[in-house]
Write an enzyme that holds these catalytic residues in place. Structure first.
Site, PDB file in Angstrom:
ATOM      1  N   SER A 153       0.841  -1.335   0.136  1.00 36.74           N
ATOM      2  CA  SER A 153       0.119  -0.084  -0.102  1.00 36.74           C
ATOM      3  C   SER A 153       0.909   1.098  -0.095  1.00 36.74           C
ATOM      4  CB  SER A 153      -0.929  -0.075   1.288  1.00 36.74           C
ATOM      5  OG  SER A 153      -0.207  -0.012   2.514  1.00 36.74           O
ATOM      6  N   TYR A 154       2.083   1.205   0.625  1.00 31.90           N
ATOM      7  CA  TYR A 154       3.049   2.153   0.917  1.00 31.90           C
ATOM      8  C   TYR A 154       3.670   2.385  -0.507  1.00 31.90           C
ATOM      9  CZ  TYR A 154       6.740   5.062   2.943  1.00 31.90           C
ATOM     10  OH  TYR A 154       7.577   6.389   3.076  1.00 31.90           O
TER      11      TYR A 154
END
Length: 251
Positions: A153-154
């Site tokens: 996600s990052y």
């Protein structure tokens, strides 16, 4: 005269960590720094420290995930100082999880605190940066460039930030606006916490850094940000600067 004398700089996530390190480096070079952060207590503490070098700096408490309020933050800066020279999009929250465990909530957290604030603050700042031929510094990550495990996600949000930064460099360049990225490895509170939670992964990461240390928040990351925000970097745009001790070598 400092390299950033009388320039107005906005730094998101400036109350602690890398943001605080950059803010300290900026005020010591003469900049008036606006730190925008969710943490009221830490923000007030940091701004008091910055006032020792630049009493005209200020703190704005804000939740960057509230997209509709982002343009107003830039307007608040313009109303107070009359101009904007430097925008640093540093803030970003995320959760470290295996790919198969990532939820929509996890993706929303990363994009709502990292990608969307970067995009909308750049958009809101653009008319003012045209007037000053200003600088934008965004933040990338080796997590996205190298595809680090448990960071989907990052990494996704960071690579999206890199993509729009390259587009902006092309579109904003004719106005004399520079757009660059820093991809750091730094001794931040977040990394320190991560080192305690996942010591083996941390030691593995450290062993892959040729200089065998983490970057210092002010003297390593902050000084590179000062360079990119100054006239010294006028002919650099659209670039990802790896401030990571040599861990990643872009081709």
């Amino acid at each position: 005269m400092g390299k950033l004398e009388n320039r107005v700089a906005v730094i998101t996530g400036g109350a602690s960590g890398i943001g605080k390190g950059m803010a300290a480096a900026f005020v010591k070079e003469g900049a008036k720094v606006v730190i925008i952060d969710l943490n009221e207590e830490q923000g007030q503490k940091t701004i008091k420290e910055l006032h020792e070098y630049q009493p005209e700096s200020m703190f704005i408490q804000a939740d960057l995930a509230e997209k509709q309020k982002l343009p107003g933050l830039i307007e608040q800066v313009i109303e107070h100082y009359g101009k904007l020279d430097i925008l640093v999009n540093n803030a970003h929250a995320t959760k470290i999880k295996p790919f198969e465990e990532i939820t929509q909530e996890d993706l929303d957290l990363s994009f709502n605190t990292g990608f969307y604030p970067t995009f909308y603050l750049m958009q809101a700042a653009l008319p003012h940066l045209k007037e000053t031929q200003g600088k934008i510094i965004n933040f990338a990550s080796g997590a996205g460039i190298n595809g680090d495990t448990n960071q989907a996600s990052y990494a996704a949000a960071k690579e999206a930030i890199r993509a729009i930064s390259r587009v902006a460099a092309n579109e904003f360049g004719p106005f004399g606006i520079n757009v660059n990225l820093i991809s750091p490895i730094a001794n931040s509170p977040g990394v320190q916490k991560w080192a305690q939670e996942q010591p083996e992964y941390y030691q593995s990461m450290l062993s892959k850094i040729p200089l065998r240390r983490l970057g210092e928040l002010e003297s390593d990351i902050g000084r590179v940000a000062v360079f990119l925000a100054s006239e010294d970097a006028d002919y650099i745009t659209g670039q990802t600067i790896m401030v990571d001790g040599g861990a990643t070598k872009l081709r």
